[in-house]
Design a protein around this motif. Structure first.
Motif, mmCIF file in Angstrom:
data_model
loop_
_atom_site.group_PDB
_atom_site.id
_atom_site.type_symbol
_atom_site.label_atom_id
_atom_site.label_comp_id
_atom_site.label_asym_id
_atom_site.label_seq_id
_atom_site.Cartn_x
_atom_site.Cartn_y
_atom_site.Cartn_z
ATOM 1 N N ILE A 238 0.837 -1.205 0.000
ATOM 2 C CA ILE A 238 0.000 0.000 0.000
ATOM 3 C C ILE A 238 0.873 1.257 0.000
ATOM 4 C CG2 ILE A 238 -1.699 1.312 1.339
ATOM 5 C CD1 ILE A 238 -2.864 -1.476 2.177
ATOM 6 N N PHE A 239 1.960 1.259 0.756
ATOM 7 C CA PHE A 239 2.879 2.408 0.767
ATOM 8 C C PHE A 239 3.454 2.635 -0.640
ATOM 9 C CE2 PHE A 239 4.225 1.783 5.504
ATOM 10 C CZ PHE A 239 2.970 2.181 5.916
ATOM 11 N N GLU A 240 3.842 1.558 -1.304
ATOM 12 C CA GLU A 240 4.400 1.678 -2.650
ATOM 13 C C GLU A 240 3.340 2.194 -3.626
ATOM 14 O OE1 GLU A 240 7.279 1.953 -5.358
ATOM 15 O OE2 GLU A 240 7.570 1.490 -3.233
ATOM 16 N N LEU A 241 2.109 1.708 -3.484
ATOM 17 C CA LEU A 241 1.009 2.209 -4.306
ATOM 18 C C LEU A 241 0.831 3.707 -4.084
ATOM 19 C CD1 LEU A 241 -1.452 1.575 -6.163
ATOM 20 C CD2 LEU A 241 -2.761 1.227 -4.060
ATOM 21 N N ALA A 242 0.877 4.133 -2.835
ATOM 22 C CA ALA A 242 0.725 5.560 -2.517
ATOM 23 C C ALA A 242 1.824 6.382 -3.187
ATOM 24 C CB ALA A 242 0.737 5.769 -1.004
ATOM 25 N N LYS A 243 3.040 5.880 -3.154
ATOM 26 C CA LYS A 243 4.166 6.607 -3.774
ATOM 27 C C LYS A 243 4.017 6.678 -5.289
ATOM 28 C CE LYS A 243 7.512 5.363 -0.240
ATOM 29 N NZ LYS A 243 8.655 4.482 0.070
ATOM 30 N N THR A 244 3.760 5.529 -5.915
ATOM 31 C CA THR A 244 3.723 5.499 -7.380
ATOM 32 C C THR A 244 2.503 6.202 -7.961
ATOM 33 O OG1 THR A 244 2.672 3.321 -7.442
ATOM 34 C CG2 THR A 244 5.090 3.382 -7.509
ATOM 35 N N GLN A 245 1.396 6.239 -7.187
ATOM 36 C CA GLN A 245 0.177 6.883 -7.669
ATOM 37 C C GLN A 245 0.027 8.310 -7.151
ATOM 38 O OE1 GLN A 245 -1.937 5.388 -9.965
ATOM 39 N NE2 GLN A 245 -0.296 3.884 -10.038
ATOM 40 N N HIS A 246 1.058 8.815 -6.492
ATOM 41 C CA HIS A 246 1.120 10.216 -6.032
ATOM 42 C C HIS A 246 0.042 10.590 -5.017
ATOM 43 C CE1 HIS A 246 4.177 10.615 -9.080
ATOM 44 N NE2 HIS A 246 3.320 10.163 -9.978
ATOM 45 N N TYR A 247 -0.230 9.686 -4.093
ATOM 46 C CA TYR A 247 -1.102 10.013 -2.967
ATOM 47 C C TYR A 247 -0.288 10.813 -1.950
ATOM 48 C CZ TYR A 247 -4.592 6.595 -4.519
ATOM 49 O OH TYR A 247 -5.550 5.914 -5.219
ATOM 50 N N SER A 248 -0.971 11.640 -1.161
ATOM 51 C CA SER A 248 -0.269 12.445 -0.164
ATOM 52 C C SER A 248 0.177 11.613 1.028
ATOM 53 C CB SER A 248 -1.155 13.600 0.317
ATOM 54 O OG SER A 248 -2.329 13.104 0.948
ATOM 55 N N ARG A 249 -0.587 10.573 1.391
ATOM 56 C CA ARG A 249 -0.274 9.768 2.582
ATOM 57 C C ARG A 249 -1.140 8.531 2.653
ATOM 58 N NH1 ARG A 249 -1.755 14.802 6.220
ATOM 59 N NH2 ARG A 249 0.073 15.303 5.036
ATOM 60 N N VAL A 250 -0.816 7.690 3.638
ATOM 61 C CA VAL A 250 -1.616 6.519 3.989
ATOM 62 C C VAL A 250 -2.057 6.722 5.433
ATOM 63 C CG1 VAL A 250 -1.604 4.015 4.353
ATOM 64 C CG2 VAL A 250 -0.361 5.002 2.403
ATOM 65 N N ILE A 251 -3.341 6.535 5.685
ATOM 66 C CA ILE A 251 -3.914 6.776 7.017
ATOM 67 C C ILE A 251 -4.693 5.546 7.451
ATOM 68 C CG2 ILE A 251 -5.572 8.193 8.320
ATOM 69 C CD1 ILE A 251 -4.924 10.495 6.392
ATOM 70 N N LEU A 252 -4.635 5.248 8.744
ATOM 71 C CA LEU A 252 -5.481 4.207 9.325
ATOM 72 C C LEU A 252 -5.797 4.577 10.762
ATOM 73 C CD1 LEU A 252 -3.475 2.513 11.364
ATOM 74 C CD2 LEU A 252 -2.834 1.357 9.281
ATOM 75 N N ASP A 253 -6.783 3.926 11.328
ATOM 76 C CA ASP A 253 -7.164 4.102 12.728
ATOM 77 C C ASP A 253 -6.869 2.815 13.480
ATOM 78 O OD1 ASP A 253 -8.297 6.716 12.570
ATOM 79 O OD2 ASP A 253 -10.141 5.857 11.740
ATOM 80 N N THR A 254 -6.563 2.959 14.764
ATOM 81 C CA THR A 254 -6.458 1.798 15.644
ATOM 82 C C THR A 254 -6.965 2.205 17.018
ATOM 83 O OG1 THR A 254 -5.026 -0.013 16.347
ATOM 84 C CG2 THR A 254 -4.087 2.192 16.458
#
Length: 157
Positions: free
Chosen positions: A106-122
């Motif tokens: 998912i981090f790699e997808l975020a980088k290659t697709q130019h997302y600003s960040r990855v967020i989750l809740d716990t």
């Protein structure tokens, strides 16, 4: 008994067909024990897919053993980002870095697709997960607040 070395190589694949989604039910139920049935799980995932939800499975011998459910979102505060709804590894496969593999995808997808960040809740009390997310390079930047509107929804409806 099969040793870990003798197992086939791990594969990551999105569950998209009805059969692939249904095969993920028992794994997801370890994280979401309130899921009523495999059929209601399938219906809910299919509804969520129409709104961008993706279900990534770590497969061993074509059997799901870990999952990451995520979606594309956009908000004024975060910009365009990936939100991770679900991250779970079966109890008997924990400690094999499967959650790390799924998050790295998912981090790699975020980088290659130019997302600003990855967020989750716990959960606030989930110290093990919090330590894992810190190790993965994620930071705690806020708290999640919930207002219960009093409407009781059945899962799968």
């Amino acid at each position: 008994m099969t040793t870990h070395a003798a197992r086939t190589q791990l594969a990551l694949k999105h569950a998209e067909s009805e059969a692939e989604i249904l095969a993920c039910f028992n794994v997801m139920r370890e994280l979401r024990p309130n899921l009523a049935s495999a059929e209601s799980f399938l219906a809910q995932v299919q509804r969520m897919q129409t709104r961008g939800y993706r279900l990534l499975a770590a497969l061993e011998d074509d059997v799901p053993i870990a999952l990451a459910g995520y979606r594309d979102k956009e908000m004024l505060i975060h910009g365009h980002f990936i939100y991770v709804d679900d991250l779970v590894t079966t109890a008997n496969h924990r400690g094999q870095k499967l959650g790390e593999r799924l998050l790295q995808f998912i981090f790699e997808l975020a980088k290659t697709q130019h997302y600003s960040r990855v967020i989750l809740d716990t959960g606030l009390g989930n110290a093990l997960a919090q330590r894992f997310y810190y190790r993965m390079g994620m930071l705690a930047t806020g708290m999640h607040f919930v207002y219960e509107a009093g409407i009781k929804l059945e899962l799968g409806s």
